[in-house]
Design a protein around this motif. Structure first.
Motif, short mmCIF file in Angstrom:
data_model
loop_
_atom_site.label_atom_id
_atom_site.label_comp_id
_atom_site.label_asym_id
_atom_site.label_seq_id
_atom_site.Cartn_x
_atom_site.Cartn_y
_atom_site.Cartn_z
N SER A 21 25.22 8.32 16.26
CA SER A 21 24.24 7.26 16.50
C SER A 21 23.59 6.83 15.19
CB SER A 21 23.17 7.77 17.48
OG SER A 21 22.00 7.03 17.35
N SER A 22 24.14 5.78 14.59
CA SER A 22 23.57 5.35 13.31
C SER A 22 22.21 4.68 13.52
CB SER A 22 24.52 4.40 12.60
OG SER A 22 24.91 3.38 13.48
N LEU A 23 21.98 4.19 14.75
CA LEU A 23 20.69 3.57 15.03
C LEU A 23 19.55 4.57 14.88
CD1 LEU A 23 19.19 1.05 15.96
CD2 LEU A 23 19.49 1.83 18.32
N PHE A 24 19.86 5.83 15.24
CA PHE A 24 18.84 6.87 15.19
C PHE A 24 18.29 7.04 13.76
CE2 PHE A 24 18.18 11.39 14.08
CZ PHE A 24 17.01 11.63 14.78
N LEU A 25 19.20 7.20 12.82
CA LEU A 25 18.74 7.38 11.43
C LEU A 25 18.02 6.13 10.92
CD1 LEU A 25 21.51 9.44 9.61
CD2 LEU A 25 19.21 10.15 10.30
N ALA A 26 18.49 4.97 11.37
CA ALA A 26 17.84 3.73 10.94
C ALA A 26 16.40 3.70 11.45
CB ALA A 26 18.61 2.53 11.47
N THR A 27 16.22 4.03 12.72
CA THR A 27 14.88 4.00 13.29
C THR A 27 14.00 5.05 12.62
OG1 THR A 27 16.02 3.54 15.34
CG2 THR A 27 13.65 3.88 15.47
N LEU A 28 14.57 6.25 12.45
CA LEU A 28 13.81 7.34 11.83
C LEU A 28 13.38 6.93 10.42
CD1 LEU A 28 12.83 10.22 12.43
CD2 LEU A 28 14.91 11.07 11.35
N THR A 29 14.31 6.30 9.70
CA THR A 29 14.00 5.89 8.33
C THR A 29 12.89 4.86 8.32
OG1 THR A 29 16.31 6.21 7.76
CG2 THR A 29 14.99 4.99 6.19
N ARG A 30 13.01 3.87 9.21
CA ARG A 30 11.98 2.85 9.20
C ARG A 30 10.63 3.42 9.60
NH1 ARG A 30 13.15 -1.36 12.65
NH2 ARG A 30 15.19 -0.48 13.15
N ALA A 31 10.64 4.33 10.58
CA ALA A 31 9.37 4.93 11.01
C ALA A 31 8.77 5.77 9.88
CB ALA A 31 9.59 5.79 12.24
N ALA A 32 9.64 6.48 9.16
CA ALA A 32 9.15 7.40 8.15
C ALA A 32 8.70 6.70 6.88
CB ALA A 32 10.22 8.44 7.81
N THR A 33 9.16 5.48 6.66
CA THR A 33 8.79 4.81 5.41
C THR A 33 7.64 3.83 5.60
OG1 THR A 33 10.58 3.25 5.80
CG2 THR A 33 11.03 5.01 4.26
N VAL A 34 7.03 3.86 6.79
CA VAL A 34 5.87 3.01 7.00
C VAL A 34 4.73 3.46 6.09
CG1 VAL A 34 4.06 2.39 8.64
CG2 VAL A 34 6.47 2.32 9.34
N SER A 35 4.55 4.79 5.97
CA SER A 35 3.53 5.29 5.04
C SER A 35 4.08 5.25 3.64
CB SER A 35 3.15 6.73 5.36
OG SER A 35 3.02 6.90 6.72
N LYS A 36 3.39 4.55 2.77
CA LYS A 36 3.84 4.44 1.38
C LYS A 36 3.00 5.33 0.49
CE LYS A 36 6.56 0.67 1.92
NZ LYS A 36 7.69 1.21 2.67
N PRO A 37 3.56 5.81 -0.58
CA PRO A 37 2.75 6.59 -1.52
C PRO A 37 1.76 5.66 -2.23
CG PRO A 37 4.92 6.19 -2.45
CD PRO A 37 4.95 5.68 -1.05
N PRO A 38 0.67 6.21 -2.77
CA PRO A 38 -0.28 5.38 -3.50
C PRO A 38 0.39 4.81 -4.75
CG PRO A 38 -1.16 7.58 -3.10
CD PRO A 38 0.28 7.61 -2.75
#
Lengths: 621, 224
Positions: free
Chosen positions: A471-488
């Protein structure tokens, strides 16, 4: 005469990295032809022609904006700009806007360029691949600090108690005794106008009051030891030890240069500082027969961690040590539980998730765990596991490993499942792919077996990996969710500069740094053929399987090490000062080198995030 | 004869015209002196520190810090220090060469000092110590500029508020620890840059700066 011979110039250059680490000859070379300019607030510096060179702010503030006007960075005293106009012939159209009137050194391009070629360290500081520079620095850092005889040479200020228990000379013996009892200490400092006038210990109360039948109403100045021996706050453990044995005392007030008490060190503190070792603690854990005595043993856990941090142990090793201790503690609690409840009716595994699974716990980590049963239990068996799990989780909490706020614990029936149950749970997470659900569940993807046969757990992991691969969609969703928080973005003066342009007084090392890297590593780790659990191993594996450039992987690993080290240090300090192991960092306490360092660390995380988006989320936007 | 007169007039006019150019088109010689006291007639210059401002920025490589061996050689010195006539001759020569150097550098530049009565007075008396060719130049006093600016803005400045560190502080310039001649010359140069940057929202001409706080001076060693 050269610019470097001007005292004020030399002083500033010598205190500003990376110029400070240049040799005198190099500094002279760089400063040849340097001009000092003054820019007025609101002025825009175009950095063209003669100005397309390295600038260093002596005093003032500027901000860098992209050609589109977006904020890239804010700079103040000791910060450089104009580097990209030297490194690349074609600058990105960056603009420098003067925020406050600024005095700025403008270097000659030539001297800077030849220094870049000649001095690798210097070049790395400025290089666009901010990466390898980090590695270099952290390596240099490690050798600086590796001191063998460290326990005796630990500064006293790091182990002393900072909460001062004190009374005034006119307070009565009884008042003092009450304060001491309340604070559970064996001595009290007697102060007069903030200065140390004397000290009263348990033994004094015994021998000078009780034994002679004196009144509890006596003022302290009549029974205190006047002008007690003290030790300077900058002394080492070694000095304290020598002084105590020389004078045969057990309490040593620590004073500042002005003779004002700032802390207290006791013989017990020294002993604890020296006799604690992880091995000893694990041995002790395995010997205890009930939760109460386990709790007593584990009371030393935080002190041990503090000691480990003080000894400059590598952060990954500290993580492993803490994991080994929490694993032993978990296993010992299971054994004690089964001794009380009777042997388990069916084989089971005890699972840990999150930081304990990744082996990167620190001070004040909480528990995340679950159970896997070999088959669906009947009612009686279910009751048994409920009791066992509750016993273990509560035991862990009593021993200082806090309960999980999200209730991801074996004591929660939801997280006691059969192998099929766990497989199904993972299947649901992988296939559901709603971003928020995924983010909440991501902790389960860090999974490790601490009790029972590990094979069934391995099978769950393998089937989970297989599902993820499909399921490539899974990693895509996980990536997008995880990169919402950006470093300062970095720092501006004493503030943290968020990517939104906001200023914050504090940097949350865990959520604004480490967690972001853990998330990235998890995504890449799940994309790998081979399951790895710790963040650094995951990054390494991803590089090996060519999911990620070796450069990015190494940079992220360095960044993770650095942030982890900072977190441990910050937690240690907070814990020693307030008893709370918070992982917040006050930017005003950072040196300018540390700031620059951290800033490139943030940039590395941001790079990692865009690489992950590129790799896993392209086409799913 | 008429040609020479014409040429002189031409020189005068071009000099006058050049003064209306923006200030940064000129070169500035920013000087500070360390002296044994405050009276140019009785005290002596111990050291000189200077730095040049060109194209509107301080050229740090031009910084100089010279110690003057100008202490008068009297009988006591000869007795104690075994100073001979020859040494005195050499000291004298050295002293003269410093002045010639100074004159060479100051030529065609605008002198900048903080508190001109003192610095100009000492320059004058320096010129008396040696037979020197005459030198004429424009000068600017950053202290006078500051006094004028604050007066125009009707700001009340407390006593001591026109000393160099106090003036610098108003512009947010860094606090310098040392107070040797070179550091103070640097500090004065930075103050000049700050003052010009804050001049009525445009770059002042040299003329405007001189009008605010400056003048023209001629040094010569002939008049006694």
């Amino acid at each position: 005469m050269a610019a470097i011979d001007i005292p004020e110039v030399l002083k500033f250059i010598d205190s500003t990295p990376p110029f400070s680490s240049l040799t005198q000859i190099q500094q002279k070379q760089l400063l040849t032809g340097v001009a000092l300019t003054y820019a007025r607030q609101g002025e825009k510096l175009t950095l063209q022609g003669e100005q397309a060179t390295l600038h260093l702010i002596r005093r003032g503030a500027c901000e860098i904006r992209s050609a589109q006007g977006g904020l890239v960075d804010k700079l103040s005293d000791g910060d450089c700009f104009g580097v990209s106009t030297v490194l690349e012939q074609n600058p990105d159209g960056l603009q420098v806007v003067v925020l406050e009137d600024s005095l700025i050194y403008r270097f000659q391009k030539q001297g800077f360029q030849s220094l870049l070629q000649e001095d690798e360290d210097f070049a790395l500081f400025f290089a666009h691949t901010r990466s390898s520079r980090l590695r270099k620095l952290s390596r240099a850092h490690a050798t600086d600090l590796a001191t063998p005889a460290l326990q005796l040479s630990t500064p006293l200020s790091q182990i002393m108690a900072r909460t001062l228990i004190s009374a005034s000379t006119q307070d009565t013996v009884q008042q003092a005794a009450a304060v001491m009892t309340e604070a559970r200490v064996s001595s009290i400092l007697v102060l007069e106008q903030n200065k140390l006038a004397g000290i009263v210990t348990d033994r004094d109360l015994r021998s000078r009051v009780l034994a002679v039948g004196a009144s509890a109403e006596l003022p302290l100045h009549e029974i205190m030891t006047r002008h007690p021996a003290t030790i300077d706050e900058h002394s080492l453990v070694m000095h304290a030890q020598t002084l105590m044995s020389e004078k045969n005392i057990h309490h040593l007030p620590v004073v500042s240069k002005e003779d004002i008490p700032v802390g207290m060190i006791t013989a017990a503190d020294l002993l604890r500082h020296q006799e604690l070792s992880p091995l000893l603690l694990i041995n002790q854990i395995n010997r205890q027969l009930d939760v109460a005595s386990l709790k007593k043993v584990c009371a030393q856990l935080n002190t041990l961690i503090v000691n480990l941090i003080l000894t400059d142990m590598k952060t990954t090793d500290i993580g492993s040590v803490i994991a080994a201790i929490s694993d032993s503690l978990t296993r010992r609690l299971l054994e004690l539980g089964m001794a009380a409840l009777g042997p388990a009716p069916l084989p089971f595994q005890f699972l840990v998730f999150g930081s304990q699974a990744r082996k990167d716990q620190s001070l004040g980590s909480d528990q995340d765990n679950g159970m896997m049963l070999s088959r669906t239990p009947n009612e009686q068996e279910a009751q048994y596991f409920s009791e066992l799990a509750t016993f273990v989780c509560e035991g862990l909490a009593q021993c200082g490993i806090r309960t999980c706020p999200g209730d991801i614990m074996a004591s929660n029936p939801k997280w006691r499942m059969t192998q099929e149950g766990w497989q199904q749970a993972f299947a649901n997470w992988v296939e559901a792919s709603s971003p928020s659900a995924l983010l909440n569940a991501s902790i389960f993807f860090d999974i490790r077996c601490v009790y029972g046969d590990a094979t069934p757990v391995q099978e769950v992991i393998e089937s989970m990996q297989a599902r993820v691969a499909k399921s490539s969609l899974f990693l895509a969703t996980l990536t997008r969710a995880a990169t919402v928080s950006k470093p300062p973005l970095g720092f501006f003066r004493n503030f943290l500069l968020e990517s939104s342009g906001e200023h914050k007084h504090q940097l949350d090392l865990k959520h604004q740094g480490l967690a972001l890297i853990n998330d990235l590593a998890r995504i890449y780790g799940l994309g790998c053929q081979r399951y790895r659990i710790s963040t650094k191993e995951r990054l390494e594996q991803a590089a090996r399987e060519k999911l990620m450039g070796l450069d990015i992987a190494r940079n992220l690993m360095d960044a993770w090490d650095e942030l982890n080290e900072l977190r441990l240090q910050a937690q240690r300090q907070h814990w020693q000062n307030s008893g709370e192991p918070s992982a917040y960092l006050d930017p005003s306490e950072l040196s300018s080198l540390e700031r620059k360092h951290l800033k490139s660390t943030f940039a590395i995380i941001a790079d990692g995030q865009s690489a992950a988006l590129q790799r896993f989320a392209r086409g799913y936007a | 004869m008429p040609t020479r007169l014409l040429n002189a007039f031409e020189r005068w006019r071009s000099h006058r015209d050049s003064k209306s150019l923006p200030w940064y088109e000129h070169s500035y010689f920013v000087l500070d002196m360390e002296t044994t006291g405050l009276d140019p007639k009785n005290h002596q210059v111990v050291s000189l520190g200077w730095v040049l401002v060109e194209q509107g920025s301080i050229q740090l490589d031009t910084a100089q810090h010279l110690l003057l061996d100008s202490a008068q050689i009297d009988d006591v010195s000869v007795g104690i220090h075994m100073i001979t006539d020859r040494d005195v001759l050499e000291q004298g020569r050295r002293h003269a060469s410093v002045l010639r150097y100074l004159r060479q550098i100051m030529k065609d530049k605008v002198l900048v000092v903080h508190y001109s009565p003192l610095e100009l007075g000492f320059l004058k008396s320096l010129w008396q110590t040696q037979p020197m060719p005459a030198l004429a130049f424009d000068w600017i006093d950053t202290m006078q500029i500051e006094v004028q600016r604050r007066a125009r803005a009707q700001e009340v400045i407390a006593e001591g508020g026109f000393r160099l560190p106090a003036c610098r502080e108003r512009y947010g310039l860094p606090d310098y620890q040392g107070h040797d001649a070179l550091t103070d010359a640097m500090a004065t140069a930075e103050l000049l840059l700050a003052q010009t940057a804050h001049y009525n929202h445009h770059d002042p001409s040299l003329q405007e700066l001189i009008k605010l706080g400056g003048g023209r001076m001629r040094l010569s060693s002939t008049e006694k």
